[in-house]
Design a protein around this motif. Structure first.
Motif, PDB file in Angstrom:
ATOM      1  N   GLY A 240     -63.663  -0.310  17.109  1.00  0.00           N
ATOM      2  CA  GLY A 240     -64.543  -1.032  16.570  1.00  0.00           C
ATOM      3  C   GLY A 240     -64.170  -2.424  16.393  1.00  0.00           C
ATOM      4  O   GLY A 240     -62.924  -2.637  16.551  1.00  0.00           O
ATOM      5  N   VAL A 241     -65.072  -3.574  16.441  1.00  0.00           N
ATOM      6  CA  VAL A 241     -64.728  -4.992  16.535  1.00  0.00           C
ATOM      7  C   VAL A 241     -65.520  -5.581  15.206  1.00  0.00           C
ATOM      8  O   VAL A 241     -66.745  -5.458  15.171  1.00  0.00           O
ATOM      9  N   PHE A 242     -64.794  -5.956  14.267  1.00  0.00           N
ATOM     10  CA  PHE A 242     -65.324  -6.298  12.909  1.00  0.00           C
ATOM     11  C   PHE A 242     -65.274  -7.955  12.993  1.00  0.00           C
ATOM     12  O   PHE A 242     -64.200  -8.536  13.291  1.00  0.00           O
ATOM     13  N   PHE A 243     -66.276  -8.451  12.314  1.00  0.00           N
ATOM     14  CA  PHE A 243     -66.319  -9.865  11.955  1.00  0.00           C
ATOM     15  C   PHE A 243     -66.396  -9.665  10.369  1.00  0.00           C
ATOM     16  O   PHE A 243     -67.132  -9.350   9.571  1.00  0.00           O
ATOM     17  N   VAL A 244     -65.192 -10.197   9.875  1.00  0.00           N
ATOM     18  CA  VAL A 244     -64.817 -10.246   8.423  1.00  0.00           C
ATOM     19  C   VAL A 244     -64.743 -11.582   7.653  1.00  0.00           C
ATOM     20  O   VAL A 244     -63.904 -12.557   8.202  1.00  0.00           O
ATOM     21  N   ASN A 245     -65.244 -11.564   6.612  1.00  0.00           N
ATOM     22  CA  ASN A 245     -65.043 -12.880   5.619  1.00  0.00           C
ATOM     23  C   ASN A 245     -63.958 -12.516   4.753  1.00  0.00           C
ATOM     24  O   ASN A 245     -64.185 -11.699   3.889  1.00  0.00           O
ATOM     25  N   LEU A 246     -62.674 -13.155   4.811  1.00  0.00           N
ATOM     26  CA  LEU A 246     -61.767 -12.843   4.187  1.00  0.00           C
ATOM     27  C   LEU A 246     -61.893 -13.058   2.616  1.00  0.00           C
ATOM     28  O   LEU A 246     -61.500 -12.447   1.800  1.00  0.00           O
ATOM     29  N   LYS A 247     -62.634 -14.294   2.544  1.00  0.00           N
ATOM     30  CA  LYS A 247     -62.676 -14.614   0.868  1.00  0.00           C
ATOM     31  C   LYS A 247     -63.635 -13.852   0.210  1.00  0.00           C
ATOM     32  O   LYS A 247     -63.048 -13.325  -0.917  1.00  0.00           O
ATOM     33  N   THR A 248     -64.681 -13.541   0.948  1.00  0.00           N
ATOM     34  CA  THR A 248     -65.534 -12.553   0.145  1.00  0.00           C
ATOM     35  C   THR A 248     -65.210 -11.117   0.192  1.00  0.00           C
ATOM     36  O   THR A 248     -66.036 -10.262  -0.386  1.00  0.00           O
TER      37      THR A 248
ATOM     38  N   GLU B 261     -67.831  -8.394  25.767  1.00  0.00           N
ATOM     39  CA  GLU B 261     -68.412  -9.705  25.629  1.00  0.00           C
ATOM     40  C   GLU B 261     -69.545  -9.481  24.327  1.00  0.00           C
ATOM     41  O   GLU B 261     -70.443  -8.567  24.458  1.00  0.00           O
ATOM     42  N   TYR B 262     -69.354 -10.612  23.341  1.00  0.00           N
ATOM     43  CA  TYR B 262     -70.218 -10.903  22.409  1.00  0.00           C
ATOM     44  C   TYR B 262     -70.793 -12.254  22.036  1.00  0.00           C
ATOM     45  O   TYR B 262     -70.037 -12.944  22.195  1.00  0.00           O
ATOM     46  N   ILE B 263     -71.856 -12.419  21.879  1.00  0.00           N
ATOM     47  CA  ILE B 263     -72.315 -13.644  21.617  1.00  0.00           C
ATOM     48  C   ILE B 263     -72.295 -13.847  20.126  1.00  0.00           C
ATOM     49  O   ILE B 263     -72.619 -13.125  19.284  1.00  0.00           O
ATOM     50  N   ILE B 264     -71.648 -14.931  19.590  1.00  0.00           N
ATOM     51  CA  ILE B 264     -71.333 -15.184  18.136  1.00  0.00           C
ATOM     52  C   ILE B 264     -72.271 -16.053  17.495  1.00  0.00           C
ATOM     53  O   ILE B 264     -72.562 -17.191  17.939  1.00  0.00           O
ATOM     54  N   GLU B 265     -72.779 -15.423  16.422  1.00  0.00           N
ATOM     55  CA  GLU B 265     -73.783 -15.987  15.616  1.00  0.00           C
ATOM     56  C   GLU B 265     -73.251 -17.398  14.995  1.00  0.00           C
ATOM     57  O   GLU B 265     -72.037 -17.328  14.433  1.00  0.00           O
ATOM     58  N   GLU B 266     -73.950 -18.603  14.967  1.00  0.00           N
ATOM     59  CA  GLU B 266     -73.462 -19.839  14.315  1.00  0.00           C
ATOM     60  C   GLU B 266     -72.702 -19.596  13.105  1.00  0.00           C
ATOM     61  O   GLU B 266     -71.816 -20.315  12.416  1.00  0.00           O
ATOM     62  N   GLU B 267     -73.801 -18.783  12.011  1.00  0.00           N
ATOM     63  CA  GLU B 267     -73.001 -18.822  10.982  1.00  0.00           C
ATOM     64  C   GLU B 267     -71.764 -17.896  10.547  1.00  0.00           C
ATOM     65  O   GLU B 267     -70.948 -17.890   9.353  1.00  0.00           O
ATOM     66  N   PHE B 268     -71.051 -17.489  11.721  1.00  0.00           N
ATOM     67  CA  PHE B 268     -69.959 -16.617  11.487  1.00  0.00           C
ATOM     68  C   PHE B 268     -68.826 -17.758  11.655  1.00  0.00           C
ATOM     69  O   PHE B 268     -67.509 -17.432  11.872  1.00  0.00           O
ATOM     70  N   ILE B 269     -69.008 -19.052  12.272  1.00  0.00           N
ATOM     71  CA  ILE B 269     -68.160 -19.860  12.498  1.00  0.00           C
ATOM     72  C   ILE B 269     -67.760 -20.686  11.334  1.00  0.00           C
ATOM     73  O   ILE B 269     -68.186 -21.837  11.177  1.00  0.00           O
ATOM     74  N   LYS B 270     -66.873 -20.144  10.577  1.00  0.00           N
ATOM     75  CA  LYS B 270     -66.442 -20.658   9.287  1.00  0.00           C
ATOM     76  C   LYS B 270     -64.923 -20.353   8.997  1.00  0.00           C
ATOM     77  O   LYS B 270     -64.525 -19.390   9.587  1.00  0.00           O
ATOM     78  N   PRO B 271     -64.341 -21.264   8.487  1.00  0.00           N
ATOM     79  CA  PRO B 271     -62.839 -20.965   8.265  1.00  0.00           C
ATOM     80  C   PRO B 271     -62.409 -19.513   7.696  1.00  0.00           C
ATOM     81  O   PRO B 271     -61.446 -19.371   7.893  1.00  0.00           O
ATOM     82  N   ASP B 272     -63.286 -19.178   7.074  1.00  0.00           N
ATOM     83  CA  ASP B 272     -62.873 -17.835   6.359  1.00  0.00           C
ATOM     84  C   ASP B 272     -63.119 -16.419   7.153  1.00  0.00           C
ATOM     85  O   ASP B 272     -62.992 -15.479   6.641  1.00  0.00           O
ATOM     86  N   VAL B 273     -63.807 -16.697   8.411  1.00  0.00           N
ATOM     87  CA  VAL B 273     -64.176 -15.569   9.107  1.00  0.00           C
ATOM     88  C   VAL B 273     -63.252 -15.241  10.161  1.00  0.00           C
ATOM     89  O   VAL B 273     -62.950 -16.052  10.765  1.00  0.00           O
ATOM     90  N   PHE B 274     -62.969 -14.062  10.340  1.00  0.00           N
ATOM     91  CA  PHE B 274     -61.761 -13.407  11.438  1.00  0.00           C
ATOM     92  C   PHE B 274     -62.391 -12.466  12.142  1.00  0.00           C
ATOM     93  O   PHE B 274     -63.393 -11.559  11.698  1.00  0.00           O
ATOM     94  N   LEU B 275     -61.990 -12.425  13.289  1.00  0.00           N
ATOM     95  CA  LEU B 275     -62.055 -11.226  14.233  1.00  0.00           C
ATOM     96  C   LEU B 275     -60.976 -10.060  13.799  1.00  0.00           C
ATOM     97  O   LEU B 275     -59.989 -10.319  13.736  1.00  0.00           O
ATOM     98  N   PHE B 276     -61.452  -8.768  13.656  1.00  0.00           N
ATOM     99  CA  PHE B 276     -60.543  -7.610  13.449  1.00  0.00           C
ATOM    100  C   PHE B 276     -60.889  -6.689  14.247  1.00  0.00           C
ATOM    101  O   PHE B 276     -62.177  -6.005  14.099  1.00  0.00           O
ATOM    102  N   THR B 277     -59.755  -5.826  14.757  1.00  0.00           N
ATOM    103  CA  THR B 277     -60.227  -4.591  15.480  1.00  0.00           C
ATOM    104  C   THR B 277     -59.497  -3.472  14.918  1.00  0.00           C
ATOM    105  O   THR B 277     -58.432  -3.748  14.354  1.00  0.00           O
TER     106      THR B 277
END
Lengths: 256, 256
Positions: free
Chosen positions: A166-174, A190-206
């Motif tokens: 699994g590859v997760f896009f996680v908001n650490l704050k929320t 390969e993954y295209i990343i949505e613009e709304e994921f590009i925030k300081p609180d968002v992390f990639l986690f496997t």
């Protein structure tokens, strides 16, 4: 030893320039470049005899690159050792690429009639035998202004298997999972990343396997390619693995 | 007996001897270990010459990994000749942060130099932390999208309470070391190398027949267009440049 890899993508072209010399020693002509890929649950090895740029470099062009292949430098004799385990597991062929600073190949991506970008890349054997998880912030290298932000995730695992993880896009704050994707071992995912994921609180986690996360941004025909560091490189004091483990535990609780 | 050898090997004289004869050289001056709770920084390059601007992306290490609230960072900017341009404090950090370094930010200076980032906190820290921000520096020409490169070394440190600090952590040897960049430069119309002196003393180095020197804290940009075998000869134990390659109107930045 180090493995090397390229990128096969609809978004970018890539090429790999592997030096034949160590960064402080002359070229050793007996070291050749080999391509390894999975075939019938075995590692298949090919000697890329003709792929020589000049006496100092092997050049691996896009036509030899696919997302399941990896490359290494070895002598013919060292490759024969691979036979002894029936090509069932990657082995540490040699220490030719164990150098300080690290032995690296240039991995370059480009866009047709556009820009190019590269980094000096390697996949150390020490990572090949490990399972675990990757943690990396998204906004450190992606840009909200880019036309396209592409996450490339390369895993090499010693066994010749393409197992899902699994590859997760996680908001650490929320503490929320924004999206889950599936990756394969022994593959460049390969993954295209949505613009709304590009925030300081968002992390990639496997969740099960490690790998190298590579960040590619394209804007107005310019391109940028760079990898992030694993978290333990930010901490040099004793107990760093405990600190990282605690942080990863937090992410594991979010995704479970 | 083993521990006595280890103690001698790690003593100041022992390190000098190891570095002189090239036996298991110690790259970093370990003086920082005498200070409790420190933040180590690379000497990150900045450019505002020839239409360049620089984007800096960094993490809140104390907040993310150690849950220390209200930490802040100090950033100090120096010219190529190690003259202080400015020092800023950034508080209210996000997990990931960004700073634009252009000529307006640097008091109108069009040139290049280095900067350092140190993580600081007014809180009492009951641990012995050694942290280092690997960070990412992006370069843009005339508003193009940025080409990013990650931090490359350890050059300066400051205690997290801000009371102690030093720079020039990389050591030298009595004998010259050769470091050959592991990439081919044949395809580019122009190539530049950006060097920083990471030691506490003036260093001399050469590339082919050309000789260069840098004072402590200094940096230098060298045009190596047309050269393919780029070997750097120096007594410095870790002198790796950032590479700027150009082709048509596009460019690429990465560390060697």
């Amino acid at each position: 030893m180090n493995f090397f890899f390229g990128i096969k993508s609809l978004n970018v072209d890539s090429k790999l320039t592997i030096p034949r010399f160590k960064n402080s020693h002359p070229t050793r002509p007996e070291y050749k470049v080999f391509q390894l890929k999975i075939n019938n649950q075995r590692w298949e090895v090919n000697n890329l005899i003709d792929e020589e740029l000049n006496k100092d470099f092997f050049k691996i062009d896009g036509n030899l690159i696919d997302n399941g292949s990896i490359f290494c430098l070895a002598t013919q004799e060292e490759i024969l050792d691979f036979k002894n385990n029936h090509y069932s597991k990657l082995i540490n062929f040699n220490n030719y690429t164990d150098t300080s600073p690290s032995f690296r190949a240039n991995l370059q991506v480009s866009i047709k009639d556009g820009g190019f970008s590269s980094y000096q890349s390697e996949y150390p054997f020490s990572m090949v035998t490990k399972k675990g998880s990757i943690l990396s912030p998204l906004s450190s290298l992606f840009s909200k202004d880019a036309d396209k932000n592409i996450l490339l995730l390369k895993n090499i695992y010693e066994l010749p298997v393409n197992e899902e993880f699994g590859v997760f896009f996680v908001n650490l704050k929320t503490k929320k999972i924004l999206k889950k994707e599936i990756a394969l071992t022994n593959f460049l995912n390969e993954y295209i990343i949505e613009e709304e994921f590009i925030k300081p609180d968002v992390f990639l986690f496997t969740d099960k396997y490690i790998g190298i996360p590579i960040f590619c941004s394209i804007q107005d025909n310019y391109i940028s390619l760079e990898h992030t560091h694993p978290p333990h490189e930010y901490i040099m004091s004793d107990g760093r693995f405990k600190v990282i483990s605690e942080l990863k535990k937090e992410f594991n609780e979010i995704i479970s | 007996m083993k521990s006595l050898v280890k103690i001698i090997g790690q003593s100041s004289l022992g390190v000098k001897l190891r570095n002189s004869i090239g036996y298991r050289p110690v790259i970093l001056n370990l003086q920082y270990k005498k200070v409790k709770n420190i933040s180590i920084s690379d000497a990150f390059p900045w450019r505002t010459d020839n239409g360049y601007s620089t984007k800096f992306k960094y993490s809140d290490i104390l907040g993310l990994f150690f849950k220390i609230e209200n930490s802040f960072v100090e950033l100090t900017f120096y010219t190529q000749n190690n003259k202080l341009v400015k020092k800023i404090i950034v508080s209210k950090l996000n997990y990931s942060n960004e700073l634009l370094i252009d000529k307006d930010f640097l008091n109108g200076i069009e040139g290049y130099g280095v900067f350092y980032i140190f993580h600081l906190s007014d809180n009492y820290i009951d641990e012995d932390l050694v942290i280092s921000n690997r960070c990412y520096v992006g370069f843009s020409i005339k508003g193009s999208s940025s080409s990013f490169v990650h931090g490359n070394g350890y050059v300066g440190y400051q205690s997290i309470d801000g009371n102690h600090g030093s720079s020039g952590l990389v050591l030298s040897s009595l004998f010259k070391n050769r470091y050959r960049i592991q990439n081919s430069f044949l395809e580019f119309s122009k190539s530049e190398l950006f060097f920083v002196n990471p030691t506490s003393k003036k260093i001399n180095f050469s590339i082919g027949v050309s000789k260069y020197s840098m004072e402590k804290g200094g940096s230098i940009l060298i045009d190596v267009t047309g050269k393919d075998n780029i070997s750097i000869l120096s007594r410095c134990l870790f002198l790796r440049p950032i590479i700027f390659n150009y082709k048509d109107k596009f460019f690429d930045v990465y560390h060697a």
